[in-house]
Design a protein around this motif. Sequence first.
Motif: not given
Length: 540
Positions: A232-237, A254-269
């Motif tokens: 989904g991209g570095v800052a948005t995935g 399966k998607v196992v983590m995303d930003q949800g309602k947090t201020p932590i954009n693109g949490p991954h890798q």
Amino acid sequence: MIRKSILGLLLCCAMSGMNAQNSISKTWVADLGNGSYKNPVLYADYSDPDVCRVGDDYYMTASSFNCVPGLPILHSKDLVNWTIIGYAIDKLTPDSIFSKVEHGGGVWAPAIRYHKGEFYIYYGDPDQGIFMTKTKDPAGAWEPLVMVKEGKGLIDSCPIFDDNGDVYLAHAYAGSRAGIKSLLAVTKLTPDGKKAVGESRIIYDGHDLDPTIEGPKFYKRNGYYYIFAPAGGVATGWQLAMRSKDVFGPYERKVVMDQGKTPINGPHQGAWVDTQTGEDWFIHFQDVGAVGRITHLQPMVWKNDWPVIGVDKDGDGCGEPVLTHKKPNVGKTYPIATPAESDEFSTNTLGLQWQWHGNPQSWWHFANKEQGCLSLYSVPVSDDYKSLWDVPNLLLQKIPAPDFTATVKLTLKPDLRFTGERTGLVVMGLDYALLSFENTADGFILSQSECTNAEKGTKESVNSSVNLKDATVYLRVKMTSGNKCIFSYSTDDKKYITLGNEFKAKEGKWIGAKIGTFCSRPIPKNDGGRVDVDWFRLEK
């Protein structure tokens, strides 16, 4: 035997590091001191982090791109408190390419693994292929790089040493070089892990559901092969997990983590790692622009043979990042520790926080323990010099926090046969600004300069200048929220005078902005002058 060797070298590195910094950071400490921590655990550009555990010790490496030394090695006892213990690469190869500044080239998304008494690191160079190095001691010397698989656009490699002795490697493709992206592949390796066997096989196409899928990390658990990968991209995935009973798939996703309602954009890798007490954790990055890709730590659990990362508030199996959390249970409590930042230059080696922008020459610096300073010798710049963008002898370190003050004391000792030698304090990125201290026909001149769109060949310009009588000066930059930088100077380290314009820091090519110094000259004579750097201090 290896455990004793590792611990002994770690102790030596820790003692050396204490001489090079004020032990604990004055800008960012993740350990809250009450059994909890705050994210990020490293407010610095350790991009694409990967971690492995050996006994009670955790080891991290990260992308270093064109910066040298490369492949930083960090150590922790509890996944929260980290120190730098060394690097796996002294110089990038080949030197004919990396003696110049190859912005955004070099080391992409490494993986570190421990297998049969040895540590392995694999990484992709997008212009050459996949390399490997290994060692029995991560704080010591690493073996020369081996080309595992040659090919343009092969990146983000991670091995798995299977139960039956087979070795496989997962990797991704860089669209800018390979002409294709959003694909993951697996290839078999020779039993020693040094060479790919045959062609890679595509095991997942992310174009429809998971565009820009990359950065695969390979694991095995309960008979499943798992690939953790960002999409989904570095800052948005988001963070994806895939599993299969066959190493070559097909893989469920399966998607196992995303930003949800947090201020932590693109949490991954990042990396799944367990503790010796049976807990599971996930280390990943967050792209925050100018500072780069900072490192977060998330709790993780397994449900129905799927990982859930962060906190799953609605029970759908996809977690959200935490801002604060109870520290990992590692069986003991360890003291607060942070990577090296400030440097008094009181040792005979360069501090581990420092990296050059290209492969260095041995004569560029002298760690002068007797004088208590770091001497940087002036390196000639090209006749058509426009900016610092292509200057390899920039000695820089990562920005350590969202707001900080950096101050350096230096003395310029120019070669009096000519003018134009200069040094200074720089905030380096795609745009950069600096305090430039230069020997001219009119004496010493201090200027606040900047360069916008340096990558496009823009010429550096001067905003303000002042004449100074003495060769010794104190230079300072204060960075505040919004990446705003104000430069000032002093002749006595007491009264600081603002010089020039406010500057907004900007990231570099795949890296965060960096801070540091340099020494250059305009004439390639057979000798030149130098700058003696007494200290470099980072504070709030």
